[in-house]
Design a protein around this motif. Structure first.
Motif: not given
Length: 301
Positions: A239-251
């Motif tokens: 969740l943290v990785k996706n949010y930092m990278r894409y601004g959402n939780f889905e990646g």
């Protein structure tokens, strides 16, 4: 301090603290990270959150430090109540503190026989005992699969469903005995830790709380502000990785009509920072820690 703060040097460097800045420690815990941040402030301000009253009882506030008894998922609302709308950095060290694990009556550990509790906020209503005794089997299966990544979640859930028809599962030992037929001969401790993890996450709504914190970080961080998060299992880290990278939780990459990136963060850690062998030797709690850091950026208009 309740425990040695994990990845302390890396967290402090990641926050890039300004002596007059405003910072949030979303997880006060033993106070180790908080103390180190406060040392670097002059006229700045640090607001620390913890939902566990035991963690913040008898802790001294100071000119720079305000300690709030609340879940970090309400960060934005509480900051507004403190007259703060924007901050320069947010640190969150997720997971359970050593104090919580080592206090038998809290029911977090497989090492002690205690009431099956697991509430981080002791004023919350739902305990782990209530979950294992009342959740439908299908819901238990989903919980153990999603939050504990238990491979035989269906068998585990049905076993609990069968046992509780004859006897309530009220203690940690009751649970361990009830499910002993599901536990593999090799890796029993790991399996039980996964079961307890799933229950703890459900009791404390940890995944929903983390999502709320990440969403709110976008709203309260100044441009250039840092988001620093330590996670301890793959579900949180994803969740943290996706949010930092894409601004959402889905990646999923989010683009505007011109094809420009809409993510409000710039990741500063391509891969998560992990503790050294030396730190793990000194603090076994650090073993599964993964640190990610991102900077709040302006989105092109």
């Amino acid at each position: 301090m309740y425990h040695n703060p994990v990845l302390l040097k890396e967290c402090i460097e990641g926050l890039e603290i300004k002596e007059n800045g405003i910072y949030v420690d979303a997880t006060f815990g033993g106070g180790g990270h908080t103390e180190e941040i406060a040392k670097k402030l002059n006229n700045g301000k640090l607001i620390a959150f913890d939902q566990d009253k035991d963690a913040i009882n008898n802790k001294q506030e100071s000119k720079n430090l305000k300690i709030i008894h609340a879940n970090f998922r309400y960060m934005r609302k509480i900051l507004n109540e403190q007259g703060v709308t924007k901050v320069d950095g947010i640190l969150a060290d997720l997971g359970v503190s050593s104090h919580q694990i080592d206090t038998p009556e809290r029911g977090f550990s497989i090492r002690f026989n205690a009431a099956l509790d697991m509430r981080m906020n002791k004023s919350s209503v739902t305990t782990a005992a209530e979950i294992v005794n009342t959740y439908p089997v299908a819901r238990l299966q989903k919980m153990f699969s999603a939050y504990g990544e238990v491979t035989n979640a269906a068998t585990l859930a049905h076993t609990i469903g069968d046992v509780r028809q004859h006897k309530k599962i009220n203690t940690t030992s009751d649970l361990i005995i009830a499910i002993e037929g599901c536990v593999p001969r090799n890796g029993a401790n790991k399996y039980l830790a996964q079961v307890f993890q799933a229950l703890r996450i459900e009791v404390n709504q940890e995944i929903d709380s983390l999502k709320d914190l990440l969403r709110e970080s976008k709203e309260v961080l100044n441009e250039g502000g840092r988001l620093v998060v330590i996670s301890y299992h793959s579900l949180e880290d994803r969740l943290v990785k996706n949010y930092m990278r894409y601004g959402n939780f889905e990646g999923i990459p989010d683009k505007d009509v011109y094809g420009r990136d809409m993510c409000p963060f710039r990741p500063l850690t391509k891969k998560p920072v992990e503790p050294t062998e030396q730190e793990i030797e000194q603090n076994s709690r650090a073993r599964s820690a993964k640190l990610r850091i991102a900077e709040r950026i302006a989105i092109a208009s």
